[in-house]
Design a protein around this motif. Structure first.
Motif, PDB file in Angstrom:
ATOM      1  N   LYS A 213       0.825  -1.219  -0.018  1.00  0.00           N
ATOM      2  CA  LYS A 213       0.028  -0.136   0.057  1.00  0.00           C
ATOM      3  C   LYS A 213       0.994   1.139   0.151  1.00  0.00           C
ATOM      4  CE  LYS A 213      -3.974  -0.893   2.608  1.00  0.00           C
ATOM      5  NZ  LYS A 213      -4.778  -1.064   3.923  1.00  0.00           N
ATOM      6  N   LYS A 215       1.661   4.850   1.391  1.00  0.00           N
ATOM      7  CA  LYS A 215       1.545   5.645   2.719  1.00  0.00           C
ATOM      8  C   LYS A 215       1.616   7.000   2.196  1.00  0.00           C
ATOM      9  CE  LYS A 215       2.863   3.522   6.744  1.00  0.00           C
ATOM     10  NZ  LYS A 215       3.017   1.787   6.690  1.00  0.00           N
ATOM     11  N   ASN A 219      -2.677  14.320   5.453  1.00  0.00           N
ATOM     12  CA  ASN A 219      -3.978  14.659   4.964  1.00  0.00           C
ATOM     13  C   ASN A 219      -4.534  16.002   5.381  1.00  0.00           C
ATOM     14  OD1 ASN A 219      -4.589  13.366   6.765  1.00  0.00           O
ATOM     15  ND2 ASN A 219      -6.369  12.198   5.937  1.00  0.00           N
ATOM     16  N   PRO A 282      -3.815   1.054  -3.949  1.00  0.00           N
ATOM     17  CA  PRO A 282      -4.117   1.376  -2.553  1.00  0.00           C
ATOM     18  C   PRO A 282      -3.363   2.022  -1.757  1.00  0.00           C
ATOM     19  CG  PRO A 282      -3.578  -1.024  -3.209  1.00  0.00           C
ATOM     20  CD  PRO A 282      -3.109  -0.117  -4.414  1.00  0.00           C
ATOM     21  N   TYR A 283      -4.210   2.974  -1.006  1.00  0.00           N
ATOM     22  CA  TYR A 283      -3.253   3.831  -0.216  1.00  0.00           C
ATOM     23  C   TYR A 283      -3.771   3.949   1.101  1.00  0.00           C
ATOM     24  CZ  TYR A 283      -6.427   7.688  -1.392  1.00  0.00           C
ATOM     25  OH  TYR A 283      -7.521   8.537  -1.881  1.00  0.00           O
ATOM     26  N   GLU A 284      -2.873   4.646   2.199  1.00  0.00           N
ATOM     27  CA  GLU A 284      -3.492   5.046   3.417  1.00  0.00           C
ATOM     28  C   GLU A 284      -2.968   6.203   3.633  1.00  0.00           C
ATOM     29  OE1 GLU A 284      -2.787   1.584   5.735  1.00  0.00           O
ATOM     30  OE2 GLU A 284      -0.787   1.980   5.885  1.00  0.00           O
ATOM     31  N   PHE A 285      -3.679   6.842   4.515  1.00  0.00           N
ATOM     32  CA  PHE A 285      -2.926   8.075   5.247  1.00  0.00           C
ATOM     33  C   PHE A 285      -2.040   7.926   6.360  1.00  0.00           C
ATOM     34  CE2 PHE A 285      -6.911   9.826   2.971  1.00  0.00           C
ATOM     35  CZ  PHE A 285      -6.080  10.552   1.981  1.00  0.00           C
ATOM     36  N   ALA A 286      -1.094   8.560   6.599  1.00  0.00           N
ATOM     37  CA  ALA A 286      -0.108   8.313   7.805  1.00  0.00           C
ATOM     38  C   ALA A 286       0.250   9.670   8.083  1.00  0.00           C
ATOM     39  CB  ALA A 286       1.099   7.668   7.345  1.00  0.00           C
TER      40      ALA A 286
END
Ligand SMILES: NC(=O)c1ccc[n+]([C@@H]2O[C@H](COP(=O)([O-])OP(=O)(O)OC[C@H]3O[C@@H](n4cnc5c(N)ncnc54)[C@H](O)[C@@H]3O)[C@@H](O)[C@H]2O)c1
Length: 329
Positions: A213, A215, A219, A282-286
């Motif tokens: 994914k 990161k 945001n 696919p990504y997620e906030f960190a």
């Protein structure tokens, strides 16, 4: 010209060597392959249609630099060789100063001794520190936030002071923004060792399934979508900027931003990659990373005015070529 390209097997160096060969110049590459591969040199020759001279060695080593200048009739130097990881520079500052600053001192001294009049240096937008956007060359520089940034600022000063003391010595400081993309052939591109620190190689490795994914660090920045905004420039445009800089070299020190002049957010870059290449990221906030700035981009008008150079390739071309290179690996 016979151009010594230090770090010529690296990401930006390899594209510049191809552009130099295409423009009719001869190339001597000096590289210790600490962050590149030997077979890149053959690929440069294939793409440029001519052979280059390769010297494997460390340009922070006095004897290597002396021999380089004694054994080759050099007309100009482009100094790319350097270590470039911000977190690594925080952990190992002395290694960074030795590699990045000492090499600049040795190469500048060799130029003066051998009457080599042209020196183009790979600097970075990091020398502006936290400043108003867009960044302009005449701005007062702020203390860099990492030892990596300090090595760039120190090298800029060393070269500027050397040019002021040596009539006829032409120094060009090129402050790069965020180079991404790859040669359209897919033969050369950005292939960093380990987990990438930079966004684009991270995205391509996620797209390929090598990383799970993306990161996205932060945001909640004061930007339109809350993610960091940078000035991306196609590496082939950047390479062409070096040819323009060499060909317009004049005594003293000239400074140019090499960027596109506009900002693109992390999410906009991800969207462009997905749209152009038809691959989901696919990504997620960190959390934000310490030292990262919300937004910066170049005022690139000086390079256009004085060098007749501007970035031509857009974001769609950048993400297409980056993906083409990754699939070719
Ligand atoms: N890529 C970026 O985002 C970026 C941005 C601003 C500035 N820069 C600067 O541009 C230059 C080139 O960056 P890049 O992205 O092509 O990096 P890279 O790591 O791909 O290329 C650097 C090359 O220099 C070689 N090298 C390093 N130290 C050496 C030494 N002491 N002697 C001989 N060879 C040595 C490496 O093996 C590699 O081939 C660097 O100085 C970097 O700091 C890069």
């Amino acid at each position: 010209m016979n151009v010594l390209v230090t770090g010529g097997a690296g990401y930006i160096g390899s594209h510049t060597c191809v552009a130099l060969l295409e423009a009719g110049h001869s190339v001597v590459i000096a590289d210790n392959f600490s962050n590149s591969r030997r077979d890149t040199v053959e690929r440069i020759e294939r793409l440029g249609g001519r052979s280059v001279k390769l010297v494997e060695g460390d340009v922070a080593d006095e004897r290597t630099v002396r021999e380089l200048f004694e054994q080759n009739a050099i007309d100009g130097v482009i100094h790319f060789a350097g270590l470039k990881s911000v977190p690594e520079s925080v952990a190992q500052p002395l290694r960074y100063y030795r590699n990045n600053v000492f090499s600049t001192v040795l190469l500048a001294a060799a130029c003066i001794e051998h009457g080599v009049g042209k020196f183009v240096f790979s600097s970075s937008a990091t020398v502006y520190g936290s400043n108003d956007v867009p960044y302009r060359e005449e701005m007062e520089l702020r203390t860099p936030t990492s030892p990596y940034g300090s090595t760039k600022l120190a090298s800029e000063r060393i070269l500027t002071e050397t040019a002021a003391s040596a009539p006829g010595f032409a120094v060009t400081l090129l402050r790069y923004f965020n180079p991404i993309g790859a040669h359209p052939s897919g033969l050369i591109g950005d292939d960093p060792n380990g987990v990438p620190n930079n966004l684009m190689p991270y995205i391509t490795r996620v797209a390929r399934g090598k990383l799970e994914k993306l990161k996205v660090y932060g945001n909640d920045y004061p930007t339109p979508d809350g993610t960091g905004v940078r000035d991306y420039i196609h590496v082939c445009d950047l390479a062409e900027g070096h040819i323009a800089a060499l060909e317009h070299a004049r005594p003293g020190t000239q400074v140019y931003n090499l960027g596109s002049g506009s900002g693109v957010s992390v999410l906009e870059l991800v969207e462009a990659f997905e749209r152009v290449n038809g691959v989901k990221i696919p990504y997620e906030f960190a959390p934000r990373r310490p030292g990262d700035l919300p937004a910066y981009y170049a005022d690139a008008s000086r390079a256009e005015r004085e060098l007749g150079w501007s970035a031509k390739r857009g974001v769609d071309e950048m993400v297409r070529d980056a993906w083409n290179f990754e699939r070719n690996l």
